[in-house]
Design an enzyme around this catalytic site. Structure first.
Site, PDB file in Angstrom:
ATOM      1  N   ASP A 108       2.265 -15.150 -62.474  1.00 27.86           N
ATOM      2  CA  ASP A 108       1.869 -13.911 -62.920  1.00 27.86           C
ATOM      3  C   ASP A 108       2.996 -12.952 -63.231  1.00 27.86           C
ATOM      4  OD1 ASP A 108      -0.349 -11.962 -63.175  1.00 27.86           O
ATOM      5  OD2 ASP A 108       0.856 -11.055 -61.305  1.00 27.86           O
ATOM      6  N   ASP A 112       2.882  -8.629 -63.764  1.00 28.76           N
ATOM      7  CA  ASP A 112       2.900  -7.367 -63.078  1.00 28.76           C
ATOM      8  C   ASP A 112       2.544  -7.424 -61.680  1.00 28.76           C
ATOM      9  OD1 ASP A 112       3.028  -4.683 -62.897  1.00 28.76           O
ATOM     10  OD2 ASP A 112       1.898  -4.247 -64.759  1.00 28.76           O
TER      11      ASP A 112
END
Length: 337
Positions: A14, A16
């Site tokens: 992932d 952010d």
């Protein structure tokens, strides 16, 4: 020692909250990933930017990120649309030009108007989405268009805090139509499946900061996951996580990728124990055994150790420490929530 990264041929990362927060990389993330043996794949629910733009941003922050290693929900949404409607069908775009480009690359035509009624509607995040855009989507969906959402994230991080995500805009169309979209992004399967296909991994590990997207997405396709507590999900969220959102590994930072698997694996140990008193879970430390080992247990060690027991209990509401070490750990947990 076999490092966690060495046990997995690909990391599905992932962005952010995991690799960066706002304009800055998460402390130590660049150096950790530079030392990982796994191939790196950047998997994002954000449909507002092209994969090339995402990769460029990652490279600007210091990460090694070729364009082809970025997998976005806009790509997954376009592939999903291509499976649902015939080639050359018209798709109403609610989102950025980057989303439109992916849909066109999938052999579909794009429009911004619900007249004439398009064959499908796709929604992805854009900070400029307005009432008129939501209205066009509503008209098309009510007229029978196939409806796909790039993701259903109700919130997203901004420099000012959590703001409304694509899911909030999707919810507006759902409220106006009574319909439910097919979702391409995490935690649904399409984006995760695309990531697995493109990486060619036989032993992947999902790495993320959100239980409801990253970890749930890993569980959807049956692969292990590492939750890092550097972003959205908190200790409190993990303690009371529903089964579909429970990770395999947990750590305070990505540095655990360079440590032995035991440093992050969620599993009971003899250093911490729990029992139940009504709706209260009582945590106790095995301080004598810890002292004999010469290794001081951390709050993260304690959390990993008791999660299997807590997850097996129904109807509990809080955790209390019964000795000084346990009370200090609980105080640290709630200070992070």
């Amino acid at each position: 020692m076999t490092r966690l990264t060495d046990r997995h041929d690909a990391l599905l990362l992932d962005l952010d909250g995991t690799l960066y927060r706002g304009p800055d990389p998460v402390e130590g993330a660049v150096d950790v990933l530079r030392d990982c043996s796994s191939s790196l794949w950047y998997v994002t629910n954000n449909a507002s930017r092209t994969p090339a733009a995402v990769a460029e941003h990652l490279r600007d922050l210091g990460f090694h990120a070729p364009d082809e290693t970025v997998v976005t929900s806009s790509q997954a949404a376009a592939r999903l649309l291509a499976d649902l409607v015939p080639a050359g069908s018209t798709v109403l775009i609610v989102g950025t030009d980057a989303l439109a480009a992916e849909v066109e690359a999938a052999g579909l035509r794009t429009t911004r108007s619900a007249e004439p009624t398009p064959d499908a509607v796709v929604q992805g995040h854009s900070p400029t989405t307005a009432w008129a855009d939501i209205a066009e989507a509503t008209y098309a969906v009510r007229a029978g268009a196939v409806w796909v959402a790039a993701n259903a994230d109700t919130s997203l991080p901004t420099p000012r805090g959590l703001g409304p995500g694509n899911g909030a805009m999707v919810a507006a169309v759902a409220a106006a139509t009574g319909a439910t979209p097919r979702v391409a992004g995490k935690p649904e399967a399409p984006l995760m499946t695309d990531s697995l296909t493109r990486s060619g991994a036989s032993s992947p590990l999902v790495v993320g900061d959100r239980l409801d997207t990253d970890i749930a997405g890993a569980n959807t396709v049956g692969i292990p996951s590492l939750l890092v507590l550097t972003g959205v999900s908190t200790v409190d969220d993990v303690l009371w996580a529903e089964p579909a959102q429970r990770p395999t590994h947990l750590a305070s930072s990505l540095a655990v990728l360079l440590e032995d698997e035991s440093a992050s694996l969620i599993a009971a140990t003899d250093r911490w124990s729990v029992d139940r008193d009504g709706t209260v879970v009582r945590l106790a430390s095995g301080s004598d055994r810890a002292a004999e080992s010469g290794v001081e247990p951390t709050w993260a060690d304690a959390l990993r150790s008791i999660l299997p027991a807590v997850w097996a209990m129904d109807g509990v509401e809080t955790i209390e420490g019964v000795d000084d070490a346990a009370r200090a750990v609980v105080e640290e947990w709630y200070g992070r929530s």
